[in-house]
Write a protein that holds these residues in place. Structure first.
Motif, PDB file in Angstrom:
ATOM      1  N   GLN A 174      58.289 -46.240  47.968  1.00 49.89           N
ATOM      2  CA  GLN A 174      57.102 -45.741  48.661  1.00 49.89           C
ATOM      3  C   GLN A 174      56.672 -46.702  49.767  1.00 49.89           C
ATOM      4  O   GLN A 174      56.290 -46.273  50.864  1.00 49.89           O
ATOM      5  N   GLN A 175      56.765 -48.001  49.514  1.00 48.06           N
ATOM      6  CA  GLN A 175      56.336 -48.999  50.490  1.00 48.06           C
ATOM      7  C   GLN A 175      57.318 -49.150  51.646  1.00 48.06           C
ATOM      8  O   GLN A 175      56.907 -49.300  52.796  1.00 48.06           O
ATOM      9  N   GLY A 187      57.835 -47.803  43.492  1.00 50.30           N
ATOM     10  CA  GLY A 187      56.834 -48.511  44.290  1.00 50.30           C
ATOM     11  C   GLY A 187      57.420 -49.085  45.560  1.00 50.30           C
ATOM     12  O   GLY A 187      56.830 -48.971  46.641  1.00 50.30           O
ATOM     13  N   TYR A 208      50.092 -55.078  44.275  1.00 51.60           N
ATOM     14  CA  TYR A 208      49.006 -55.478  45.184  1.00 51.60           C
ATOM     15  C   TYR A 208      47.636 -55.259  44.530  1.00 51.60           C
ATOM     16  O   TYR A 208      46.789 -56.165  44.496  1.00 51.60           O
ATOM     17  N   HIS A 209      47.418 -54.071  43.979  1.00 45.23           N
ATOM     18  CA  HIS A 209      46.127 -53.776  43.356  1.00 45.23           C
ATOM     19  C   HIS A 209      45.922 -54.603  42.091  1.00 45.23           C
ATOM     20  O   HIS A 209      44.793 -55.021  41.783  1.00 45.23           O
ATOM     21  N   LEU A 223      50.364 -56.700  51.315  1.00 42.28           N
ATOM     22  CA  LEU A 223      51.511 -55.834  51.033  1.00 42.28           C
ATOM     23  C   LEU A 223      52.596 -56.099  52.064  1.00 42.28           C
ATOM     24  O   LEU A 223      52.297 -56.292  53.258  1.00 42.28           O
ATOM     25  N   CYS A 252      53.007 -58.869  48.077  1.00 43.20           N
ATOM     26  CA  CYS A 252      53.451 -57.923  47.044  1.00 43.20           C
ATOM     27  C   CYS A 252      54.347 -56.871  47.701  1.00 43.20           C
ATOM     28  O   CYS A 252      54.097 -56.452  48.834  1.00 43.20           O
ATOM     29  N   GLU A 263      54.980 -53.788  46.412  1.00 45.27           N
ATOM     30  CA  GLU A 263      54.558 -52.416  46.151  1.00 45.27           C
ATOM     31  C   GLU A 263      53.070 -52.405  45.819  1.00 45.27           C
ATOM     32  O   GLU A 263      52.496 -53.437  45.461  1.00 45.27           O
ATOM     33  N   GLU A 264      52.456 -51.230  45.973  1.00 41.29           N
ATOM     34  CA  GLU A 264      51.003 -51.117  45.847  1.00 41.29           C
ATOM     35  C   GLU A 264      50.496 -51.465  44.457  1.00 41.29           C
ATOM     36  O   GLU A 264      49.415 -52.045  44.318  1.00 41.29           O
ATOM     37  N   LYS A 265      51.255 -51.119  43.425  1.00 39.05           N
ATOM     38  CA  LYS A 265      50.790 -51.398  42.065  1.00 39.05           C
ATOM     39  C   LYS A 265      50.590 -52.899  41.857  1.00 39.05           C
ATOM     40  O   LYS A 265      49.579 -53.330  41.286  1.00 39.05           O
TER      41      LYS A 265
END
Length: 342
Positions: free
Chosen positions: A310-311, A307, A130-131, A144, A124, A126-128
């Protein structure tokens, strides 16, 4: 001020190790616009750098014996583009031994992600995403990583003239374009004409709509015009200047390296003419950052750009991430851009 072109980023160690571990694989790029072509070029650069053995996916091949599949990074696993059914059919092939999905954005595709078993490794960007994947799948390996375009070695890219010369001559692409359903006799002629026309239009339209600031800097507004756009956050001063959605001036199934190189070279050449680029296109942002441009990066309507920023991009001083109108106005002020003078 132009920032130095960053050195090519080394492949993420987990991603590189996973790719090396599966041996020979079939690569299925994520199809789409010029941004997706950029991803495909960067991915194949990485494959070559890592010394990987692969072949391009071909719909006309049965794949009736075990094979490893690598699906290209991008944003296909969202409901916006009508691609989820195709992916479901692709990933349901029982002969897939292992499948690696290169860094992707995922949302509202529960059935697709939840159906991936232990053969699948999902990256993934970005974190969104991934979660989201972790919340609906506890069987596949999920990691990630960075968008594949972040690994692009933009410094050593082909010159525009070399890329154009490398276009295949008529009669050479029948097998390469097995997945493009054009009559056999017109495939080469039609596609060569279409690609040349697209890139010539890109060059013409960006030159027509570029903005010249009083201090001599050149600015390009490159906003998207599709279902991911969030025009509600744009200040009025920004909506009053000419826009060109550069990502839509070409695209394909991304399986023909010569055409990929042609499009990406013109894409890079076009962006390199400007000092400041304002965009909500992720790969216009990434390419511009890698070229050392000042970039005002505006989020899309589901947080994809913020996202990925940020990553992977927050350490670049010349990238200004904007998630609302106030952010955009602050970035314009920071860069001393007075749009009322345009």
């Amino acid at each position: 001020m132009k920032f130095p072109i960053p050195s090519c980023r080394e492949p993420d160690s987990v991603l590189a190790d996973k790719l090396k571990s599966i041996g020979h694989f079939v690569y299925h790029p994520n199809p789409g616009n010029i941004g997706d072509v950029l991803i495909a070029v960067a991915s194949m650069q990485m494959f070559e750098k890592l010394g990987l053995s692969y072949e391009m996916y071909n719909e006309k091949k049965n794949y009736d014996t075990p094979f490893n599949l690598v699906f290209g990074g991008g944003g296909a696993m969202v409901p916006n583009w009508g691609y989820l059914e195709y992916l479901s059919n692709l990933f349901s092939n029982k002969n897939i031994s292992q499948c690696i999905i290169l860094p992707h954005s995922m949302r509202k595709c529960d059935e697709l992600i939840s159906g991936m078993d232990s053969r699948f490794t999902i990256f993934c960007r970005e974190e969104k995403s991934y979660h989201y994947c972790r919340s609906i799948n506890s069987t596949a390996a999920i990691f990630l990583s960075n968008d594949m375009a972040c690994y692009m070695d933009i410094r050593n890219y082909l010159t525009w003239e070399d890329a154009r010369k490398k276009l295949p001559r008529p009669g050479c692409i029948t097998s390469a374009l097995a997945g493009v359903f054009l009559p056999r006799h017109c495939r080469t002629r039609s596609l060569c004409r279409a690609y040349r026309k697209s890139i010539d239009r890109l060059d013409k339209h960006t030159r027509q709509r570029e903005q010249h600031l009083p201090d001599g800097r050149k600015l390009l507004l490159a906003m998207r015009n599709d279902s991911e756009a969030d025009s509600s956050i744009l200040p009025d001063t920004l909506t009053n200047i000419p826009n060109v959605d550069v990502s839509r001036y070409g695209g394909s199934d991304c399986r023909w390296p010569e055409f990929n190189n042609l499009l990406v070279t013109q894409f890079i050449k076009t962006l390199d003419r400007y000092d400041i680029i304002i965009t909500d296109r992720l790969h216009v942002s990434i390419a511009s950052i890698l070229l050392g441009k000042q970039v005002i990066m505006i989020d899309n309507n589901y947080g994809k750009l913020s996202g990925v920023w940020q990553q992977s991009l927050s350490h670049f001083d010349h990238c200004h991430m904007c998630c609302n109108t106030s952010d955009i106005e602050s970035s314009l002020n920071h860069l001393h851009i007075e749009l009322s003078h345009l």
